[in-house]
Design a protein around this motif. Structure first.
Motif, PDB file in Angstrom:
ATOM      1  N   LEU A 194       0.825  -1.213   0.000  1.00 20.23           N
ATOM      2  CA  LEU A 194       0.000   0.000   0.000  1.00 20.23           C
ATOM      3  C   LEU A 194       0.857   1.260   0.000  1.00 20.23           C
ATOM      4  O   LEU A 194       0.607   2.190  -0.773  1.00 20.23           O
ATOM      5  N   VAL A 195       1.866   1.302   0.854  1.00 21.40           N
ATOM      6  CA  VAL A 195       2.702   2.496   0.946  1.00 21.40           C
ATOM      7  C   VAL A 195       3.363   2.794  -0.394  1.00 21.40           C
ATOM      8  O   VAL A 195       3.322   3.933  -0.891  1.00 21.40           O
ATOM      9  N   ASP A 233       0.645   6.976  10.870  1.00 24.48           N
ATOM     10  CA  ASP A 233       1.863   6.347  10.350  1.00 24.48           C
ATOM     11  C   ASP A 233       1.795   6.180   8.829  1.00 24.48           C
ATOM     12  O   ASP A 233       2.789   6.407   8.129  1.00 24.48           O
ATOM     13  N   LEU A 234       0.632   5.784   8.321  1.00 28.57           N
ATOM     14  CA  LEU A 234       0.486   5.593   6.888  1.00 28.57           C
ATOM     15  C   LEU A 234       0.624   6.921   6.148  1.00 28.57           C
ATOM     16  O   LEU A 234       1.304   7.008   5.114  1.00 28.57           O
ATOM     17  N   SER A 235       0.003   7.959   6.669  1.00 27.21           N
ATOM     18  CA  SER A 235       0.104   9.263   6.025  1.00 27.21           C
ATOM     19  C   SER A 235       1.546   9.739   5.980  1.00 27.21           C
ATOM     20  O   SER A 235       2.016  10.270   4.968  1.00 27.21           O
ATOM     21  N   SER A 236       2.275   9.526   7.064  1.00 30.69           N
ATOM     22  CA  SER A 236       3.690   9.898   7.094  1.00 30.69           C
ATOM     23  C   SER A 236       4.484   9.089   6.074  1.00 30.69           C
ATOM     24  O   SER A 236       5.325   9.629   5.352  1.00 30.69           O
ATOM     25  N   GLY A 241       1.299  15.585   3.487  1.00 24.44           N
ATOM     26  CA  GLY A 241       1.556  16.585   4.516  1.00 24.44           C
ATOM     27  C   GLY A 241       0.429  16.761   5.499  1.00 24.44           C
ATOM     28  O   GLY A 241       0.635  17.202   6.636  1.00 24.44           O
ATOM     29  N   THR A 242      -0.810  16.418   5.087  1.00 24.83           N
ATOM     30  CA  THR A 242      -1.984  16.587   5.937  1.00 24.83           C
ATOM     31  C   THR A 242      -2.851  15.345   5.866  1.00 24.83           C
ATOM     32  O   THR A 242      -3.092  14.797   4.787  1.00 24.83           O
ATOM     33  N   PRO A 271       2.591  13.857   9.915  1.00 24.42           N
ATOM     34  CA  PRO A 271       1.813  14.817   9.135  1.00 24.42           C
ATOM     35  C   PRO A 271       0.923  15.675  10.023  1.00 24.42           C
ATOM     36  O   PRO A 271       0.669  15.329  11.171  1.00 24.42           O
ATOM     37  N   ARG A 272       0.470  16.779   9.476  1.00 23.86           N
ATOM     38  CA  ARG A 272      -0.510  17.596  10.182  1.00 23.86           C
ATOM     39  C   ARG A 272      -1.830  16.844  10.211  1.00 23.86           C
ATOM     40  O   ARG A 272      -2.295  16.352   9.194  1.00 23.86           O
TER      41      ARG A 272
END
Length: 287
Positions: A194-195, A233-236, A241-242, A271-272
């Motif tokens: 996924l990442v 964690d996934l967003s990072s 960024g958000t 991320p924000r």
């Protein structure tokens, strides 16, 4: 791309906000659960609208009666100026037979985008003809308008599921304009690949469910999603960024407290983290 998602509280109803044309600005408005209105590249896109009590009617008298914790912020016919409706999968809170017919009646030129694997459900629940439905599978792209592209990604609503032709039952959608890339993950948990799949697309904003999963629900046919830490964690990992946290606050048996999301947001540098909220418009401002 550079820019920032800013929050703007608005007075009045959501219908009043949507009475104005979408224009050229990019903004997000929450419909509850996983639902959003996305104004992007001059188009109005609605994702996973659940604006009825279909599930309460379906599950009345059962262990999980699906009573709403929040009322629908708008009637389906109040969603106007819509160009496309995206449904990530066929669960009723994402592809709702109590919402789609009225929404499309109010928007006679709007088209539905849905997974190819759930074609029959898309036809039945929307009431549309074949010509108004665009079917996609993971990895495919659609040019929705000049300057607006959709890319379908895989999702695992606890598991990756495919039909006999290899079409994925659960999808996410990346919306790409010249100014911003917005990824709605669909209902998903982390899974191998996924990442790498999403990071390559360089999303700016990730819309992710945060209600998590519990064995006692999964064993009774209620699949789960990312936990809040997993979503962060996934967003990072994908470089967004958000992150906008959603899929909470609708059903009391399958939610997390908004105060928990706010607490994590205060302690998260990247991320924000923002929380989808009523009466808040999230607007993309180029920097």
């Amino acid at each position: 791309m550079t820019g920032r998602l800013r929050e703007r509280r608005f007075n009045g109803s959501l219908a009043e906000q949507l009475a104005k044309p979408s224009g050229s600005a990019e903004r997000l408005l929450w419909l509850g659960q996983a639902g959003f209105v996305v104004d992007i590249a001059g188009c109005r896109v609605v994702i996973d609208p659940y604006l009825s009590d279909s599930l309460a009617e379906k599950y009345r008298g059962t262990q999980y009666p699906h009573q709403r914790m929040m009322p629908p912020p708008i009637e389906p016919t109040g969603l106007i100026g819509v160009d496309y409706v995206l449904c990530t999968h066929a669960h009723t809170d994402h592809m709702d037979p109590g919402t789609l017919p009225g929404l499309f009646a109010a928007n006679p030129s709007a088209r539905l985008v849905a997974p190819r694997a759930v074609r029959s459900a898309a036809l039945e629940r929307s009431g549309l003809s074949e010509e108004r439905i665009l079917l996609v599978n993971a990895g495919e792209t659609l040019d929705l308008a000049e300057g607006l592209r959709l890319v379908a990604t895989r999702s695992a609503h606890e598991t990756l599921e495919q039909d006999n032709s290899g079409n994925h039952r659960f999808l996410g959608f990346m919306l790409e304009s010249p100014h911003v890339k917005i990824w709605h993950s669909g209902d998903t948990i982390p899974f191998d690949g996924l990442v790498e799949e999403v990071k390559a697309m360089q999303p700016d904003i990730a819309l992710m469910p945060v209600n998590g999963r519990r064995p006692e629900l999964s064993s009774r046919g209620v699949p789960g999603n990312l936990t809040l830490p997993e979503a962060v964690d996934l967003s990072s990992a994908i470089g967004a960024g958000t992150i906008v946290a959603h899929h909470y606050g609708l059903f009391d048996f399958n939610t997390i407290g908004p105060e928990l999301i706010d607490s994590v947001a205060r302690s998260t540098v990247f991320p924000r983290l923002l929380r989808a909220r009523e009466a808040i418009a999230l607007e993309w401002a180029a920097s």
